[in-house]
Design an enzyme around this catalytic site. Structure first.
Site, short mmCIF file in Angstrom:
data_model
loop_
_atom_site.label_atom_id
_atom_site.label_comp_id
_atom_site.label_asym_id
_atom_site.label_seq_id
_atom_site.Cartn_x
_atom_site.Cartn_y
_atom_site.Cartn_z
CG HIS A 53 -2.17 -0.87 0.91
ND1 HIS A 53 -2.87 -1.52 1.88
CD2 HIS A 53 -2.78 -1.17 -0.25
CE1 HIS A 53 -3.88 -2.18 1.33
NE2 HIS A 53 -3.84 -1.98 0.04
CB CYS A 99 -13.39 9.30 -20.87
SG CYS A 99 -14.63 8.01 -21.09
C1 PEP Z 1 -13.52 2.61 -20.29
O1 PEP Z 1 -14.06 1.49 -20.37
O2 PEP Z 1 -12.60 2.98 -21.03
C2 PEP Z 1 -13.97 3.55 -19.26
C3 PEP Z 1 -13.56 4.79 -19.25
O3 PEP Z 1 -14.81 3.05 -18.29
P1 PEP Z 1 -14.30 2.19 -17.03
O4 PEP Z 1 -12.81 2.11 -17.11
O5 PEP Z 1 -14.79 2.90 -15.83
O6 PEP Z 1 -14.97 0.88 -17.26
#
Ligand code: PEP
Ligand code: MG
Length: 833
Positions: free
Chosen positions: A454, A762
């Protein structure tokens, strides 16, 4: 109830457990009982009962007697490592046996050649519920000669002869890192919701499912089979809940420290010589400073008991004070800190630890001594577990021991005063100690510890370079010595020469200058060299993250993962609680756009209170928007909460894991209803996450109805390559730069363009500054990444111009592999940066 007589399971000499050369058995950590030094080769049932588990290595068997007594017969010491050699099993899990039935046969000679000892403990793992009388100790016994008599302590009145309800199920651990701290804490939380006594057993060892420490001590790793058994009220439901939770896959270990994008790679240091100490990289980055050895003050422990009542009260008070302090720490700091402190809080509430400490106090120990003993017993067990991730959790327990002792002693955890540029040298460091240290710390180097500890995770999150497992030499480095710590290479260079120092200083100065430059420009809107506007947003998973994002220059939040509000709790957050949290984040973002993703659970993010049905393929099951649409009340509360945030136009809604237009339409209908209920005037923008190949190839259809699209490259990569994103064996291949993923990104931007919609990324690929050129060239206009990645990302985008990006993207689409794409990127980056 009658006394139950337990026969010797093997022919041999009956001994006290004190004779067993193993702290786990001799210390009664698994329960009280007897041991047989065997001369016979057969293990037979000591009484009538049901076989609850036979270890697949054949060296251990657990039985449950009709009176509820749970017995474990463990043939020899450290015999699990024989992997079944020398043992033949004659019964299977769940078999009903009579006293004297053959359970296991043993090739004594073969086992004796390799095992530490043949001595065979037979222990009552729920011994605290029975009065135990040992018989024939020190005598030669035949199989079936009585060696123990047990009588239930809570001798029930004649009015309750009802056999308790029992249930059992076997499950296989799906988690890559097995049942380490957090999954154990989640299982314990689930077990506490049930009245029944739930046990997990594996390899002849058993754990109270309400005790995260006991669960961890089982040392369960991926693919291990574990028996979940329960007795008492609604045992079947209790077993189903815990077994489902394990089978659906609990949240796994956070990824091992990845190179932080805010850190430059470490310098190329001179080759190792006598003054270069080699260790294990734990957090990347470079530090030049002076050595400061951590003064490890052992807290004063009152060794003498002032009586059971006074010591119990003192321990309760210390635990409560620490619980409050930890709760405050869990509510602040980066997400990594929150998660780690939460796991420590679960240890603090561990029933087995509390019971062991209570027993010790009742036996005459002071609160401090009792707590120390309780922790030491668990640490001894954990240190024996072969799985390194689990064994490293022993360090967390040691950290917890110290914190409670500090509270008991009424001492304060005032941080050591450190000079500027201090590189802290320590024998070992606990997460709590690191959290308490001044943020000016330049680096950390420890003699012990591991890269997945950790502390390593926290140091990475705090941007402090760290090297662990250097060995005892680190504590011989004199205080004040000049040192260069290279976190990426795992090296501590002690007393470097003037030229080595100046070389490292030059590199550090360049790194700092670049960081200052990127930081100075971080708050400026992000434009490419030719003026093209690219928005750089942040992915957030807590209120604290929002502050970090603003400080890093995020222009908004492109993805708020709202799961943090739902995970690890017993029920859904109320609409008001959600409003409060979203509002706090919106306020911290000071009016910048806030894209809130509706609940994305299921698959790799299980939420026990939703009671979702078990699935053969969770990644292909009820997850993301499918869960929300199957629980309209959850969706409606979340939408209403988002709509109630002010100012009304700051938030946008993002819908995860969409595969079909109808899902977006259904969410839009729920939004329309919520808006009319709330009298919400402004339209709210609704976007779709592109995470399934279906969504990518129908992006034109989705874009007709969505206001924006946001590509989740983590899931998109998993689904297009048919490779589990959590599978460490495939980690090298689940590369989002695979041309198949890039072609789906191209299909998405093409579809979006038809309707003039913006496309964001994202997923993890957006955080890679080197990938920005390709993404922008493919038509992406927003990148959303973790806060720490933002300054570097903005700097990378500013160094680009659009036409070469377009050209690079076109060439990447023609590559045959991710490796080819990476090679293309690196050959192009020289000209572009
Ligand atoms: C993804 O799948 O790229 C995303 C941004 O969602 P998560 O990582 O939260 O599944
Ligand atoms: Mg996803």
């Amino acid at each position: 109830m009658a006394v139950l007589k337990l026969g010797a399971p093997m022919r041999g000499w009956a001994e006290s457990l004190d004779e067993v050369d193993d702290p786990v058995f001799a210390g009664r950590m698994l329960g009280d009982g007897v041991a047989i030094d065997p001369v016979g080769a057969e293990v037979r049932a000591p009484c009538d009962g049901e076989v609850t588990s036979v270890h697949r290595a054949g060296h251990a068997v657990s039985l449950r007697a009709g009176c509820g007594a749970e017995l474990l017969v463990h043939v020899g010491l450290e015999t699990v490592s024989l992997g079944g050699r020398g043992f033949i099993r004659h019964v299977a899990d769940g078999a009903a046996v009579k006293a004297g039935d053959l359970l296991i046969s043993v090739d004594l000679e073969a086992v004796a050649r390799t095992a530490k000892s043949l001595i065979t403990p037979m222990v009552l793992t729920n011994g605290d519920e029975f009065e135990i009388v040992r018989r024939n100790i020190g005598r030669r016994v035949e199989v079936g000669d009585v060696v123990m008599e047990i009588r239930p302590l809570a001798e029930t009145s004649s009015a309750s002869p009802v056999k308790p309800e029992t249930a059992a199920r076997q499950v296989v651990i799906p988690l890559a890192h097995g049942l380490h701290a957090r999954p154990s804490a989640l299982i314990a939380a689930e077990a506490k919701r049930h009245v029944a006594d739930i046990r997990l057993s594996h390899g002849g060892r058993e754990a109270n499912a309400r005790s995260p420490v006991a669960i961890m001590a089982l040392g369960l790793v991926r693919h291990d089979a574990v028996s979940v058994t329960a007795s008492g009220a609604e045992a079947a439901g209790a077993v189903a809940a815990v077994a489902d939770l394990i089978e659906r896959g609990l949240p796994g270990e956070p990824p091992p420290p990845a190179p932080s994008l805010a850190q430059a790679p470490g310098p190329e240091l001179p080759p190792a010589d006598a003054s270069v100490l080699e260790g294990t990289p734990a957090a990347p980055g470079l530090a030049i400073g002076s050595a400061v050895r951590l003064i490890a003050r052992a807290p004063a422990v009152n060794e003498v008991s002032r009586g059971v009542a006074a010591e119990s009260a003192a321990l309760a008070e210390a635990l409560s004070a620490l619980r409050q302090r930890m709760s405050r720490q869990a509510a602040t700091g980066p997400q990594a800190q929150t998660e780690i402190v939460r796991a420590h809080l679960a240890f603090l509430d561990d029933e087995d630890l509390a019971a062991a400490a209570r027993d010790a106090i009742e036996a005459g120990a002071s609160a401090g001594v009792a707590w120390r003993r309780a922790i030491e017993a668990q640490v001894a067990i954990l240190r024996q577990v072969s799985d390194v991730h689990i064994a490293q959790r022993a360090d967390d327990l040691v950290d917890l021991e110290r914190q409670v002792l500090v509270e008991l002693a009424g001492e304060s955890e005032a941080p050591q005063v450190l000079p500027d540029h201090a590189v802290l040298l320590a024998e070992d460091l606990g997460p709590a100690q690191l959290i308490g240290l001044p943020k000016t710390l330049a680096g950390i180097c420890t003699a012990r510890g591991g890269p997945t500890s950790h502390v390593a995770i926290l140091a990475t999150a705090m941007n402090i370079p760290a090297v662990v497992a250097v060995g005892p030499a680190v504590m011989r480095v004199p205080d004040g010595a000049a040192v260069i710590l290279d976190g990426g290479a795992g090296r501590l260079h002690v007393a470097p020469s003037a030229s080595e120092l100046s070389q490292a200083q030059t590199r550090l100065a360049v790194l700092h200058a670049r960081r200052r430059e990127t930081a100075a420009l971080a708050s400026e809107p992000c434009r490419m060299g030719d003026g093209t506007r690219i928005e750089v947003f942040a992915n957030l998973g807590s209120v604290a993250d929002a502050g970090a994002a603003m400080a890093a220059g995020a222009e908004g939040c492109g993805l708020l993962r709202t799961e943090f509000l739902f995970l690890g709790r017993e029920g859904a957050p109320s609409e008001n609680e959600q409003v409060e949290t979203y509002q706090a984040i919106a306020k911290t973002l000071a009016g910048a756009p806030l894209v809130i993703r509706t609940l994305d659970v299921g698959g790799d993010k299980p939420v026990p209170f939703l009671d979702l049905p078990p699935e053969a393929n969770p990644a292909l099951g009820l997850r993301g928007v499918r869960v929300s649409l199957s629980r309209p009340e959850l969706l409606s509360a979340q939408i209403r909460a988002i709509l109630r945030v002010t100012p009304q136009n700051q938030c946008r809604i993002l819908v995860p894991m969409v595969a079909s237009l109808s899902e977006l339409t259904a969410v839009r209908q729920a939004i329309a209803i919520a808006r009319s209920e709330l009298g919400h005037r402004d339209e709210i923008q609704v976007g779709v996450m592109i995470e399934t190949p279906a969504a990518a190839v129908t992006a034109d259809l989705l874009a007709a109805e969505a206001d924006f699209l946001s590509i989740g490259t983590n899931d998109l990569t998993q689904y297009v390559l048919a490779m589990d994103r959590e599978n460490p064996q495939l980690a090298g291949q689940t590369d989002a730069l695979h041309p198949a993923v890039l072609r789906l990104i191209a299909a998405t931007t093409r579809g979006a363009r038809v309707h003039g919609r913006q496309v964001a990324v994202c997923g993890g690929l957006a955080a890679d500054p080197a990938a920005a050129a390709i993404l922008i060239g493919l038509g992406v206009t927003e990148l959303s990444a973790p806060p720490a990645a933002i300054p570097e990302l903005k700097a990378a985008v500013r160094a680009l111009t659009f036409p070469p990006c377009e050209d690079l993207a076109a060439r990447a689409l023609e590559c045959a592999s991710a490796a080819e794409v990476r090679a293309l990127m690196s050959s192009a980056s020289g000209g572009e940066r």
